[in-house]
Scaffold this motif. Structure first.
Motif, PDB file in Angstrom:
ATOM      1  N   ILE A   1       1.523   0.847  10.937  1.00  0.00           N
ATOM      2  CA  ILE A   1       1.957   0.493   9.799  1.00  0.00           C
ATOM      3  C   ILE A   1       2.199  -0.210   9.552  1.00  0.00           C
ATOM      4  O   ILE A   1       2.389  -1.549   9.530  1.00  0.00           O
TER       5      ILE A   1
ATOM      6  N   GLY B   1       3.440  -0.833   4.380  1.00  0.00           N
ATOM      7  CA  GLY B   1       3.679  -0.022   2.323  1.00  0.00           C
ATOM      8  C   GLY B   1       5.008   0.680   3.278  1.00  0.00           C
ATOM      9  O   GLY B   1       5.748   0.690   3.110  1.00  0.00           O
TER      10      GLY B   1
ATOM     11  N   HIS C   1       1.140   4.865   1.312  1.00  0.00           N
ATOM     12  CA  HIS C   1      -0.056   6.297   2.410  1.00  0.00           C
ATOM     13  C   HIS C   1       0.772   7.145   2.660  1.00  0.00           C
ATOM     14  O   HIS C   1       2.013   8.174   2.783  1.00  0.00           O
ATOM     15  N   ASP C   2      -0.648   7.333   1.923  1.00  0.00           N
ATOM     16  CA  ASP C   2      -0.175   9.396   1.512  1.00  0.00           C
ATOM     17  C   ASP C   2      -1.224   9.740   2.411  1.00  0.00           C
ATOM     18  O   ASP C   2      -1.137  10.573   3.354  1.00  0.00           O
TER      19      ASP C   2
ATOM     20  N   ALA D   1      -4.098   9.058   3.481  1.00  0.00           N
ATOM     21  CA  ALA D   1      -4.606   9.065   3.481  1.00  0.00           C
ATOM     22  C   ALA D   1      -4.527   8.465   5.205  1.00  0.00           C
ATOM     23  O   ALA D   1      -5.071   8.688   6.408  1.00  0.00           O
ATOM     24  N   ILE D   2      -3.334   8.942   5.580  1.00  0.00           N
ATOM     25  CA  ILE D   2      -2.285   9.062   6.940  1.00  0.00           C
ATOM     26  C   ILE D   2      -2.594  10.318   7.182  1.00  0.00           C
ATOM     27  O   ILE D   2      -3.282  10.345   7.860  1.00  0.00           O
TER      28      ILE D   2
ATOM     29  N   GLN E   1      -6.424  10.276   8.493  1.00  0.00           N
ATOM     30  CA  GLN E   1      -6.845   8.967  10.052  1.00  0.00           C
ATOM     31  C   GLN E   1      -6.727   9.754  10.598  1.00  0.00           C
ATOM     32  O   GLN E   1      -7.489   9.847  11.963  1.00  0.00           O
TER      33      GLN E   1
ATOM     34  N   PRO F   1       1.094  -1.268  -0.080  1.00  0.00           N
ATOM     35  CA  PRO F   1       0.747  -0.200   0.049  1.00  0.00           C
ATOM     36  C   PRO F   1       0.691   0.819  -0.024  1.00  0.00           C
ATOM     37  O   PRO F   1       2.397   1.273   0.509  1.00  0.00           O
TER      38      PRO F   1
ATOM     39  N   VAL G   1       5.631   4.993   2.551  1.00  0.00           N
ATOM     40  CA  VAL G   1       5.338   5.750   3.206  1.00  0.00           C
ATOM     41  C   VAL G   1       6.322   7.557   3.059  1.00  0.00           C
ATOM     42  O   VAL G   1       7.529   7.487   2.768  1.00  0.00           O
TER      43      VAL G   1
END
Length: 209
Positions: free
Chosen positions: A100, A106, A30-31, A33-34, A37, A28, A108
């Motif tokens: 994560i 993933g 993660h950009d 989406a962090i 969250q 995955p 990052v």
């Protein structure tokens, strides 16, 4: 699984390299989406969380919250009592990065990932950088904007990223000691940079396949 963290100076193609590495490794990416969250956990709009993100030029803006007030983007100041301060954003971001790493892993981009996850063996920490002049040329070519506009943004971005890391982690984000792999991505094609990162990640046993 594992995690690849990518720290990229402005104009060093981090936004192109990181997702391409994720696709190649089957992990995955993660950009945004962090930020989403973090926003959900703090009960603020995503735009507020993104404004505290070290990968966004406005990231430094909130640090004045520790002084008791912060600038309102439309003028004046806003009281900080009703808004989480910069430390709350940083703490939630660190918590998510560790989740994560403990979960599906993933790739990052930014967020001080190499510093937050420095003590983990199942990681690869990468720094993309290059001389200022070449980063500027690269950013102008990619964006199609004027040299003056890009230079102003690059200078602000470099300052805010450095300030974020120095403020919270008391270190230089460009120092090679924080990374397993440092690449001058201003002299190599993006696919070559991706190949180098993927090869290093696989050598450390990081893959989603």
């Amino acid at each position: 699984m594992g995690v690849v963290t990518v720290s990229a100076a402005y104009g060093a193609a981090g936004a192109e390299v990181a997702p391409a590495v994720a696709r190649r490794l089957g992990l995955p990416f993660h950009d945004r989406a962090i930020a989403a969250q973090v926003a959900g956990r703090l009960g603020v709009p995503v735009s507020e969380a993104e404004a505290n993100d070290e990968t966004v030029v406005r990231g430094l803006w909130r640090l004045v919250a520790s002084l008791g007030t912060m600038p309102d983007p439309v003028g004046g100041v806003l009281p900080t009592s009703a808004l989480p301060d910069a430390r709350a954003y940083r703490q939630q971001t660190e918590r998510i990065l560790r989740e994560i790493a403990d979960g599906a892993g993933g790739v990052v981009l930014g967020r001080g990932g190499a510093l937050v996850l420095a003590d983990r063996a199942d990681t690869l920490h990468v720094r993309l950088d290059g001389p200022r002049a070449r980063r500027l040329d690269s950013a102008v070519l990619r964006s199609g904007r004027s040299v003056e506009d890009v230079q102003r943004e690059m200078e602000a971005n470099d300052r805010s990223r450095e300030a974020y890391v120095r403020h919270f982690y008391r270190c230089d984000p460009a120092s090679a000691r924080h990374y397993h792999l440092v690449i001058d991505s201003t002299v190599l094609p993006v696919p070559t940079v991706v190949d180098l990162v993927v090869t290093a990640a696989e050598a450390r046993g990081i893959t989603g396949y």
